[in-house]
Design a protein around this motif. Structure first.
Motif, short mmCIF file in Angstrom:
data_model
loop_
_atom_site.label_atom_id
_atom_site.label_comp_id
_atom_site.label_asym_id
_atom_site.label_seq_id
_atom_site.Cartn_x
_atom_site.Cartn_y
_atom_site.Cartn_z
N GLY A 57 0.81 -1.21 0.00
CA GLY A 57 0.00 0.00 0.00
C GLY A 57 0.84 1.25 0.00
N GLU A 58 0.25 2.34 -0.46
CA GLU A 58 0.95 3.64 -0.42
C GLU A 58 0.76 4.31 0.93
N SER A 59 -0.42 4.14 1.52
CA SER A 59 -0.67 4.70 2.85
C SER A 59 -0.85 3.55 3.83
N PRO A 60 -0.58 3.78 5.11
CA PRO A 60 -0.67 2.70 6.10
C PRO A 60 -2.07 2.09 6.18
N ALA A 61 -2.12 0.80 6.43
CA ALA A 61 -3.38 0.12 6.72
C ALA A 61 -3.63 0.30 8.21
N ILE A 62 -4.81 0.78 8.57
CA ILE A 62 -5.14 1.05 9.97
C ILE A 62 -6.42 0.30 10.30
N PHE A 63 -6.37 -0.48 11.39
CA PHE A 63 -7.56 -1.23 11.81
C PHE A 63 -7.48 -1.53 13.30
N LYS A 64 -8.63 -1.83 13.88
CA LYS A 64 -8.70 -2.21 15.29
C LYS A 64 -8.77 -3.72 15.37
N ILE A 65 -8.20 -4.26 16.46
CA ILE A 65 -8.13 -5.70 16.63
C ILE A 65 -8.29 -6.05 18.10
N ASN A 66 -8.86 -7.22 18.38
CA ASN A 66 -8.91 -7.73 19.74
C ASN A 66 -7.51 -8.25 20.05
N LEU A 67 -6.80 -7.55 20.92
CA LEU A 67 -5.40 -7.86 21.17
C LEU A 67 -5.22 -9.22 21.82
N MET A 68 -6.10 -9.61 22.73
CA MET A 68 -5.97 -10.92 23.37
C MET A 68 -6.13 -12.03 22.36
#
Length: 83
Positions: A57-68
């Motif tokens: 990608g040209e720009s960062p991929a940003i997403f939320k995730i369940n860290l556990m």
């Protein structure tokens, strides 16, 4: 990254809340955990630490995730690799 235990340890260091925001770019992966806009923890895993890392990608991929859940999956994959 030869050892997924290292990745698991890095993620556990910032795990004080269930949800994390991930930023993936050609430089690597940044995981940010925030509590009430007053406490923030960041973990950055440089792309050079991985055996293979590709981001197109040209720009960062940003997403939320369940860290556990993510930590659990990394730990499970480590069990399969170490056998």
């Amino acid at each position: 990254m030869d050892n997924s235990r290292l990745l698991s340890s890095i993620l556990k260091a910032v795990h004080f809340k269930e949800e994390a925001t991930c930023f993936i770019s050609s430089n690597g992966i940044k995981v940010t955990v925030e509590q009430s806009k007053c406490v923030q923890a960041n973990a950055f895993i440089q792309s050079s630490l991985f055996q293979y890392f590709s981001f197109r990608g040209e720009s960062p991929a940003i997403f939320k995730i369940n860290l556990m859940a993510f930590i659990h999956e990394v730990d499970v994959s480590n069990l399969h690799v170490s056998k």
